[in-house]
Every structure is written in structure tokens, then in C-alpha cells.
Design a protein around this motif. Structure first.
Motif, short mmCIF file in Angstrom:
data_model
loop_
_atom_site.label_atom_id
_atom_site.label_comp_id
_atom_site.label_asym_id
_atom_site.label_seq_id
_atom_site.Cartn_x
_atom_site.Cartn_y
_atom_site.Cartn_z
N GLY A 1 1.10 -1.17 0.01
CA GLY A 1 -0.41 0.01 -0.10
C GLY A 1 1.05 1.40 -0.05
O GLY A 1 0.43 2.44 0.76
N GLY B 1 1.08 3.09 -2.71
CA GLY B 1 1.23 4.46 -3.26
C GLY B 1 0.28 5.63 -3.17
O GLY B 1 -0.19 6.46 -3.95
N THR C 1 3.81 -1.60 -2.72
CA THR C 1 2.77 -2.49 -3.95
C THR C 1 1.16 -2.56 -4.14
O THR C 1 1.06 -0.59 -2.62
N GLY C 2 0.42 -2.11 -4.68
CA GLY C 2 -1.34 -1.26 -4.94
C GLY C 2 -1.85 -2.38 -5.56
O GLY C 2 -0.88 -2.93 -6.66
N ARG C 3 -3.02 -1.20 -5.06
CA ARG C 3 -3.86 -2.93 -7.18
C ARG C 3 -3.88 -2.01 -8.45
O ARG C 3 -4.49 -2.29 -8.54
N MET D 1 1.29 -2.32 10.31
CA MET D 1 0.69 -0.35 10.98
C MET D 1 -0.44 -0.91 11.41
O MET D 1 -1.41 -1.87 11.01
N VAL E 1 -4.86 10.68 10.67
CA VAL E 1 -3.47 10.71 9.42
C VAL E 1 -4.24 11.62 8.82
O VAL E 1 -5.50 11.24 7.97
N THR F 1 -4.65 11.50 5.39
CA THR F 1 -4.83 10.64 4.43
C THR F 1 -6.01 10.51 3.85
O THR F 1 -7.28 10.93 4.22
N PHE G 1 -7.77 8.18 3.54
CA PHE G 1 -8.09 6.38 4.56
C PHE G 1 -9.91 7.04 5.23
O PHE G 1 -10.46 5.47 4.72
N ARG H 1 -11.09 3.98 2.29
CA ARG H 1 -11.28 2.70 3.44
C ARG H 1 -12.00 2.89 3.65
O ARG H 1 -12.86 1.61 4.17
N1 LIG Z 1 -4.67 7.53 8.07
C1 LIG Z 1 -5.32 7.93 9.09
O1 LIG Z 1 -5.89 8.10 9.74
C2 LIG Z 1 -4.48 5.51 9.73
C3 LIG Z 1 -4.76 5.90 11.31
C4 LIG Z 1 -4.14 4.46 11.94
C5 LIG Z 1 -3.38 3.94 10.66
N2 LIG Z 1 -3.80 3.89 10.02
C6 LIG Z 1 -3.38 2.99 9.12
O2 LIG Z 1 -2.61 2.94 7.98
C7 LIG Z 1 -1.63 1.80 7.07
C8 LIG Z 1 -2.00 2.78 5.34
O3 LIG Z 1 -2.81 3.66 6.02
P1 LIG Z 1 -2.68 5.21 4.59
O4 LIG Z 1 -4.57 6.03 5.49
O5 LIG Z 1 -1.99 5.75 4.51
O6 LIG Z 1 -4.16 4.88 3.57
P2 LIG Z 1 -4.45 4.97 2.23
O7 LIG Z 1 -3.64 6.45 2.02
O8 LIG Z 1 -6.15 5.57 2.17
O9 LIG Z 1 -3.94 4.00 1.59
C9 LIG Z 1 -2.55 3.99 1.15
C10 LIG Z 1 -2.18 2.59 0.07
O10 LIG Z 1 -3.29 1.48 0.14
C11 LIG Z 1 -3.38 0.83 -1.03
N3 LIG Z 1 -4.16 -0.39 -0.31
C12 LIG Z 1 -5.39 -0.10 0.37
N4 LIG Z 1 -5.94 -1.61 -0.09
C13 LIG Z 1 -4.45 -2.21 -0.25
C14 LIG Z 1 -4.73 -3.82 -0.51
N5 LIG Z 1 -5.64 -4.62 -0.14
N6 LIG Z 1 -3.57 -4.27 -0.99
C15 LIG Z 1 -2.79 -3.30 -1.50
N7 LIG Z 1 -2.45 -1.90 -1.46
C16 LIG Z 1 -4.05 -1.89 -1.08
C17 LIG Z 1 -3.41 2.13 -1.95
O11 LIG Z 1 -3.65 1.92 -3.54
P3 LIG Z 1 -5.09 0.95 -3.85
O12 LIG Z 1 -6.13 1.39 -3.79
O13 LIG Z 1 -4.76 1.32 -5.02
O14 LIG Z 1 -4.56 -0.07 -4.14
C18 LIG Z 1 -3.24 3.09 -1.21
O15 LIG Z 1 -2.21 3.46 -1.99
C19 LIG Z 1 -3.20 1.11 6.60
O16 LIG Z 1 -2.93 0.23 7.53
C20 LIG Z 1 -3.86 1.72 8.48
O17 LIG Z 1 -4.82 1.25 8.75
C21 LIG Z 1 -3.85 5.17 8.99
#
Ligand SMILES: NC(=O)c1ccc[n+]([C@@H]2O[C@H](COP(=O)([O-])OP(=O)(O)OC[C@H]3O[C@@H](n4cnc5c(N)ncnc54)[C@H](OP(=O)(O)O)[C@@H]3O)[C@@H](O)[C@H]2O)c1
Length: 248
Positions: free
Chosen positions: A11, A13, A34-36, A133, A181, A183, A185, A189
Motif C-alpha cells: 500500500g 501508492g 505495492t498497490g492494486r 501498521m 493522519v 490521508t 483513509f 477505506r
Molecule cells: N490514515 C489514518 O488516519 C490511519 C490511522 C491509523 C492507522 N492507519 C493505518 O495506516 C495504514 C495506511 O493507511 P493510509 O491512511 O496511509 O491509507 P490510504 O492512503 O487510504 O491507502 C494507502 C494505499 O494502500 C493501497 N491499498 C489499499 N488496499 C490495498 C490492498 N488490499 N492491497 C494493496 N494495497 C492496498 C492503496 O492503493 P490501491 O487502492 O491502488 O490499492 C493506497 O495507495 C493502514 O494500515 C491503516 O489502517 C491509518
């Protein structure tokens, strides 16, 4: 500091994963993200010679072996795995069904587990590191967050367990429990509307002792720190990077 080290970030990307990829690359590492979506990965890697993209869904059990193979083919070693890709859901218990449980746990638990397992022989050679994470909600209760939170609780337990199992091989395992954070998400998500996102963000800003939501670099910097050879006497830890949210 990390010259010639090889990092896999699932993830990578956007969001925290992309910030980490850029930071690891800036420290001299080669990074496989990696990413989809191929087009997202292509756009990033076009501007970063030491970051390569690999299309893989963390929720597909076949991705683990293929991802490890891609990194080995490209650079011949693996030093750090960042299990960053995550699925989320705000889901009241009344709405849960077997598929919704599977959707979260397949990405947040099965995928990271299979990737870590597939990488062990390579990490043993490099005395490597696994970073998982998690989230503040991996230990803090949240209404309607039981699926997301329990999947993160599982990865925290695995972090401690794998740390014990893999220490004799010289492999360290730690997790970061990130607070909220900036993002995509909440939108991509958690499936929230713009109005819901504004309300959640305002509530989080008021709840976080340091008075702000995090930026992806706030979390990425801790990932890179865990890889610093001078800070290597740490394993089995879940590090809260959350502006103090956990202690409220
Ligand atoms: N943001 C927050 O507030 C927060 C807080 C606590 C924990 N986290 C954790 O931090 C991590 C990253 O979060 P983020 O907020 O940075 O996420 P994000 O910006 O929503 O997504 C990051 C990347 O993950 C890829 N992705 C999503 N599902 C995937 C899958 N099944 N296989 C491979 N790639 C995948 C997406 O690309 P594609 O869609 O192209 O696959 C996207 O580029 C997660 O585990 C999340 O639970 C986030």
C-alpha cells in the motif's frame, strides 16, 4: 544510512506508505511499493529511480510470495517489510456479516502474516526488520470500529509473538499504532461522506492532546527510525505515534 537496503512497503501508492517510501529512498534504500492500481504506482515510480512498483492486493493470498519474488528479482535481498496496506470499516455490530469480517481480516491480518512468513528466509540473511501498521484503535475501544480495531489488535499480538519467534534468527518485529493522519483513509477505506469526514476530523482535532491530526511524515519518520542501525535494540514493541491520543 540505509544504502543498498531493500524495503517492501505494501500500500505504498499514497498516504503513510508513500511518505515512508520517499523517506526510505532518501536515506539510500531501494523500495518496492505495492498497490492494486498500476497507474498510481507508475506515476510515482516515474519520478523516483530507487522506488519500483508492483501490483499486488494484500487481500490476495498469492500476493505474498509474488511480492517477495519481485523484490528478490529486482535487488537480490530484502531487509525491511512494512505491512502498511489496510482495510477499514465503520460498521455497527447489527450490520456485520461473514463477508464484511473476511474483507477486513483478509487484508489486515492474513495478508501481512503471509508476507512476513514468505520473507523470513531473506530477512534472516540480512538480520532484517518487520514493521506492522496498527492504529490507536488496535487497543482503544471505538463504537462501530470492532472489526477494524480487532484486526489491528490481532496484528499487535502477532508483532509481539513474531518478535519472540524471530529473535533467534536476528529478525526484529515492531508495530506502529498510528493516530488519525491526513490521508484518503476516511474517504477510500472507511467510506465516509465529505460531511462525515469533516465531523470526524474536528472531533479528532479536539481529542488529540497535541491539538492536530498527524501528517503521513509524522508516522513515516518512525518507520525509518526503527530501521536505523543505531536504534536496533528494540523488538516486539507497538509504538504509539498519535499526538497523545492513546493516553486520553
Ligand atoms: N490514515 C489514518 O488516519 C490511519 C490511522 C491509523 C492507522 N492507519 C493505518 O495506516 C495504514 C495506511 O493507511 P493510509 O491512511 O496511509 O491509507 P490510504 O492512503 O487510504 O491507502 C494507502 C494505499 O494502500 C493501497 N491499498 C489499499 N488496499 C490495498 C490492498 N488490499 N492491497 C494493496 N494495497 C492496498 C492503496 O492503493 P490501491 O487502492 O491502488 O490499492 C493506497 O495507495 C493502514 O494500515 C491503516 O489502517 C491509518
Amino acid at each position: 544510512m540505509l544504502n543498498n537496503k531493500v524495503v517492501i512497503i505494501t500500500g505504498g501508492g499514497s498516504g503513510i506508505g508513500l511518505a515512508a517510501a520517499r523517506m526510505f529512498a532518501a536515506k539510500g534504500a531501494n523500495v518496492l511499493i505495492t498497490g492494486r492500481r498500476m497507474e498510481v504506482l507508475e506515476e510515482i515510480t516515474a519520478n523516483h529511480p530507487s522506488i519500483k512498483g508492483f501490483v499486488a492486493d494484500a487481500g490476495n493470498p498469492e500476493s505474498a510470495a509474488l511480492t517477495v519474488e519481485a523484490a528478490m528479482k529486482q535487488w537480490g535481498r530484502i531487509d525491511i517489510i512494512v505491512n502498511n496496506a489496510g482495510a477499514g470499516a465503520i460498521m455497527p455490530l447489527e450490520d456485520v456479516n461473514a463477508q464484511s469480517i473476511l474483507d477486513i481480516f483478509t487484508v489486515n491480518v492474513t495478508g501481512p502474516t503471509l508476507l512476513a512468513a514468505a520473507a523470513i528466509p531473506h530477512l534472516e540473511k540480512t538480520k532484517g526488520l518487520i514493521i506492522n501498521m496498527s492504529s490507536t484503535y488496535g487497543s482503544k475501544a471505538g463504537a462501530n470500529l470492532s472489526l477494524y480495531g480487532s484486526s489491528k489488535a490481532a496484528i499487535e499480538y502477532m508483532t509481539r509473538s513474531w518478535a519472540l519467534e524471530l529473535a533467534p534468527k536476528g529478525i526484529r518485529v515492531n508495530a506502529i499504532a498510528s493516530g488519525p493522519v491526513e490521508t484518503a483513509f476516511l474517504r477510500d477505506r472507511m467510506g465516509l461522506t465529505p460531511e462525515q469526514i469533516d465531523a470526524v476530523k474536528e472531533h479528532e482535532r479536539q481529542s488529540i492532546p497535541l491539538g492536530r491530526r498527524g501528517e503521513p511524515n509524522d508516522v513515516a519518520a518512525w518507520m525509518v527510525s526503527l530501521a536505523n542501525p543505531e536504534m536496533s535494540w528494540v523488538t516486539g514493541q507497538v509504538i504509539g505515534v498519535d499526538g497523545g491520543l492513546m493516553v486520553t
